[in-house]
Design a protein around this motif. Structure first.
Motif, PDB file in Angstrom:
ATOM      1  N   CYS A  22      35.703  51.259 -27.069  1.00  0.00           N
ATOM      2  CA  CYS A  22      35.411  51.385 -25.638  1.00  0.00           C
ATOM      3  C   CYS A  22      34.655  50.182 -25.088  1.00  0.00           C
ATOM      4  O   CYS A  22      34.877  49.786 -23.931  1.00  0.00           O
ATOM      5  CB  CYS A  22      34.579  52.635 -25.393  1.00  0.00           C
ATOM      6  SG  CYS A  22      35.434  54.178 -25.734  1.00  0.00           S
ATOM      7  N   CYS A  25      36.864  47.816 -23.531  1.00  0.00           N
ATOM      8  CA  CYS A  25      37.891  48.413 -22.671  1.00  0.00           C
ATOM      9  C   CYS A  25      37.474  48.342 -21.199  1.00  0.00           C
ATOM     10  O   CYS A  25      36.299  48.523 -20.858  1.00  0.00           O
ATOM     11  CB  CYS A  25      38.108  49.868 -23.088  1.00  0.00           C
ATOM     12  SG  CYS A  25      39.290  50.757 -22.042  1.00  0.00           S
ATOM     13  N   HIS A  27      37.976  50.425 -18.966  1.00  0.00           N
ATOM     14  CA  HIS A  27      37.660  51.740 -18.416  1.00  0.00           C
ATOM     15  C   HIS A  27      36.336  52.299 -18.942  1.00  0.00           C
ATOM     16  O   HIS A  27      36.073  53.496 -18.809  1.00  0.00           O
ATOM     17  CB  HIS A  27      38.784  52.732 -18.746  1.00  0.00           C
ATOM     18  CG  HIS A  27      40.135  52.222 -18.401  1.00  0.00           C
ATOM     19  ND1 HIS A  27      40.488  51.883 -17.114  1.00  0.00           N
ATOM     20  CD2 HIS A  27      41.209  51.943 -19.170  1.00  0.00           C
ATOM     21  CE1 HIS A  27      41.739  51.441 -17.112  1.00  0.00           C
ATOM     22  NE2 HIS A  27      42.189  51.459 -18.342  1.00  0.00           N
ATOM     23  N   PHE A  28      35.514  51.433 -19.493  1.00  0.00           N
ATOM     24  CA  PHE A  28      34.241  51.859 -20.073  1.00  0.00           C
ATOM     25  C   PHE A  28      33.101  51.571 -19.109  1.00  0.00           C
ATOM     26  O   PHE A  28      33.028  50.488 -18.520  1.00  0.00           O
ATOM     27  CB  PHE A  28      34.005  51.125 -21.394  1.00  0.00           C
ATOM     28  CG  PHE A  28      32.738  51.507 -22.097  1.00  0.00           C
ATOM     29  CD1 PHE A  28      32.537  52.801 -22.550  1.00  0.00           C
ATOM     30  CD2 PHE A  28      31.748  50.568 -22.337  1.00  0.00           C
ATOM     31  CE1 PHE A  28      31.380  53.158 -23.212  1.00  0.00           C
ATOM     32  CE2 PHE A  28      30.588  50.901 -23.007  1.00  0.00           C
ATOM     33  CZ  PHE A  28      30.398  52.201 -23.442  1.00  0.00           C
ATOM     34  N   CYS A  35      33.520  57.157 -20.658  1.00  0.00           N
ATOM     35  CA  CYS A  35      34.833  56.650 -20.253  1.00  0.00           C
ATOM     36  C   CYS A  35      35.033  56.963 -18.771  1.00  0.00           C
ATOM     37  O   CYS A  35      34.808  58.096 -18.336  1.00  0.00           O
ATOM     38  CB  CYS A  35      35.900  57.333 -21.089  1.00  0.00           C
ATOM     39  SG  CYS A  35      37.572  57.001 -20.525  1.00  0.00           S
ATOM     40  N   TYR A  39      37.558  60.701 -20.642  1.00  0.00           N
ATOM     41  CA  TYR A  39      37.982  61.066 -21.995  1.00  0.00           C
ATOM     42  C   TYR A  39      36.770  61.190 -22.908  1.00  0.00           C
ATOM     43  O   TYR A  39      35.831  60.409 -22.794  1.00  0.00           O
ATOM     44  CB  TYR A  39      38.917  60.007 -22.594  1.00  0.00           C
ATOM     45  CG  TYR A  39      40.200  59.812 -21.856  1.00  0.00           C
ATOM     46  CD1 TYR A  39      40.861  60.874 -21.260  1.00  0.00           C
ATOM     47  CD2 TYR A  39      40.762  58.550 -21.744  1.00  0.00           C
ATOM     48  CE1 TYR A  39      42.047  60.691 -20.574  1.00  0.00           C
ATOM     49  CE2 TYR A  39      41.949  58.348 -21.063  1.00  0.00           C
ATOM     50  CZ  TYR A  39      42.579  59.420 -20.487  1.00  0.00           C
ATOM     51  OH  TYR A  39      43.746  59.234 -19.804  1.00  0.00           O
ATOM     52  N   ASN A  41      34.797  60.126 -25.834  1.00  0.00           N
ATOM     53  CA  ASN A  41      34.945  58.797 -26.445  1.00  0.00           C
ATOM     54  C   ASN A  41      34.075  58.560 -27.672  1.00  0.00           C
ATOM     55  O   ASN A  41      33.976  57.429 -28.144  1.00  0.00           O
ATOM     56  CB  ASN A  41      34.713  57.704 -25.408  1.00  0.00           C
ATOM     57  CG  ASN A  41      33.296  57.666 -24.894  1.00  0.00           C
ATOM     58  OD1 ASN A  41      32.495  58.539 -25.174  1.00  0.00           O
ATOM     59  ND2 ASN A  41      32.977  56.629 -24.139  1.00  0.00           N
ATOM     60  N   HIS A  44      35.735  56.593 -30.235  1.00  0.00           N
ATOM     61  CA  HIS A  44      36.262  55.299 -29.802  1.00  0.00           C
ATOM     62  C   HIS A  44      35.148  54.276 -29.597  1.00  0.00           C
ATOM     63  O   HIS A  44      35.434  53.140 -29.220  1.00  0.00           O
ATOM     64  CB  HIS A  44      37.043  55.452 -28.488  1.00  0.00           C
ATOM     65  CG  HIS A  44      38.215  56.370 -28.577  1.00  0.00           C
ATOM     66  ND1 HIS A  44      39.203  56.243 -29.530  1.00  0.00           N
ATOM     67  CD2 HIS A  44      38.555  57.448 -27.841  1.00  0.00           C
ATOM     68  CE1 HIS A  44      40.108  57.193 -29.363  1.00  0.00           C
ATOM     69  NE2 HIS A  44      39.740  57.942 -28.364  1.00  0.00           N
ATOM     70  N   CYS A  61      42.647  54.628 -29.036  1.00  0.00           N
ATOM     71  CA  CYS A  61      42.840  55.270 -27.739  1.00  0.00           C
ATOM     72  C   CYS A  61      44.103  54.704 -27.094  1.00  0.00           C
ATOM     73  O   CYS A  61      44.266  53.490 -26.994  1.00  0.00           O
ATOM     74  CB  CYS A  61      41.632  54.998 -26.844  1.00  0.00           C
ATOM     75  SG  CYS A  61      41.817  55.670 -25.189  1.00  0.00           S
ATOM     76  N   ASP A  63      44.868  54.713 -24.082  1.00  0.00           N
ATOM     77  CA  ASP A  63      44.620  54.190 -22.748  1.00  0.00           C
ATOM     78  C   ASP A  63      43.753  52.940 -22.762  1.00  0.00           C
ATOM     79  O   ASP A  63      43.295  52.495 -21.698  1.00  0.00           O
ATOM     80  CB  ASP A  63      43.966  55.278 -21.872  1.00  0.00           C
ATOM     81  CG  ASP A  63      44.412  55.206 -20.437  1.00  0.00           C
ATOM     82  OD1 ASP A  63      45.351  54.452 -20.150  1.00  0.00           O
ATOM     83  OD2 ASP A  63      43.818  55.918 -19.608  1.00  0.00           O
ATOM     84  N   PHE A  64      43.545  52.373 -23.936  1.00  0.00           N
ATOM     85  CA  PHE A  64      42.717  51.166 -24.056  1.00  0.00           C
ATOM     86  C   PHE A  64      43.348  50.015 -23.272  1.00  0.00           C
ATOM     87  O   PHE A  64      44.530  49.729 -23.403  1.00  0.00           O
ATOM     88  CB  PHE A  64      42.611  50.782 -25.541  1.00  0.00           C
ATOM     89  CG  PHE A  64      41.846  49.501 -25.776  1.00  0.00           C
ATOM     90  CD1 PHE A  64      40.479  49.517 -25.934  1.00  0.00           C
ATOM     91  CD2 PHE A  64      42.521  48.292 -25.847  1.00  0.00           C
ATOM     92  CE1 PHE A  64      39.776  48.339 -26.155  1.00  0.00           C
ATOM     93  CE2 PHE A  64      41.833  47.103 -26.075  1.00  0.00           C
ATOM     94  CZ  PHE A  64      40.457  47.131 -26.236  1.00  0.00           C
TER      95      PHE A  64
HETATM   96  S1  SF4 Z   1      40.257  54.561 -21.956  1.00  0.00           S
HETATM   97 FE1  SF4 Z   1      39.891  55.017 -24.118  1.00  0.00          FE
HETATM   98  S2  SF4 Z   1      39.106  53.101 -24.999  1.00  0.00           S
HETATM   99 FE2  SF4 Z   1      38.923  52.974 -22.770  1.00  0.00          FE
HETATM  100  S3  SF4 Z   1      36.832  53.684 -22.298  1.00  0.00           S
HETATM  101 FE3  SF4 Z   1      38.202  55.445 -22.140  1.00  0.00          FE
HETATM  102  S4  SF4 Z   1      38.135  56.415 -24.157  1.00  0.00           S
HETATM  103 FE4  SF4 Z   1      37.350  54.337 -24.378  1.00  0.00          FE
END
Ligand code: SF4
Length: 67
Positions: A22, A25, A27-28, A35, A39, A41, A44, A61, A63-64
């Motif tokens: 994460c 990523c 989206h973190f 997340c 999600y 996490n 992750h 993940c 969606d990374f």
């Molecule tokens: S999309 Fe997946 S990898 Fe990205 S922050 Fe969310 S849980 Fe983590």
């Protein structure tokens, strides 16, 4: 996707600068550690993959998105 985690995985992460947690990523949320998509996490996060106490598997993940 979940794969077996072993010492080779950590070596290849260093060699190829592989990012999968994460913290790398888009989206973190750095401030909350959550997340942005909501999600769960825990598995992750970078701290989950401490080489001194590694889990048996690595859970990627789907969606990374690399920052
Ligand atoms: S999309 Fe997946 S990898 Fe990205 S922050 Fe969310 S849980 Fe983590």
């Amino acid at each position: 996707m979940e794969v077996v985690l072993n010492q080779t995985f950590f070596e290849q992460c260093r060699e190829y600068r592989f990012c999968y947690t994460c913290e790398h990523c888009a989206h973190f949320d750095d401030l909350t550690g959550q997340c942005l998509h909501g999600y769960p996490n825990r598995m992750h996060r970078l701290k989950h993959y401490d080489p001194s106490h590694p889990p048996a598997t690595v859970l990627f993940c789907k969606d990374f998105d690399l920052v």
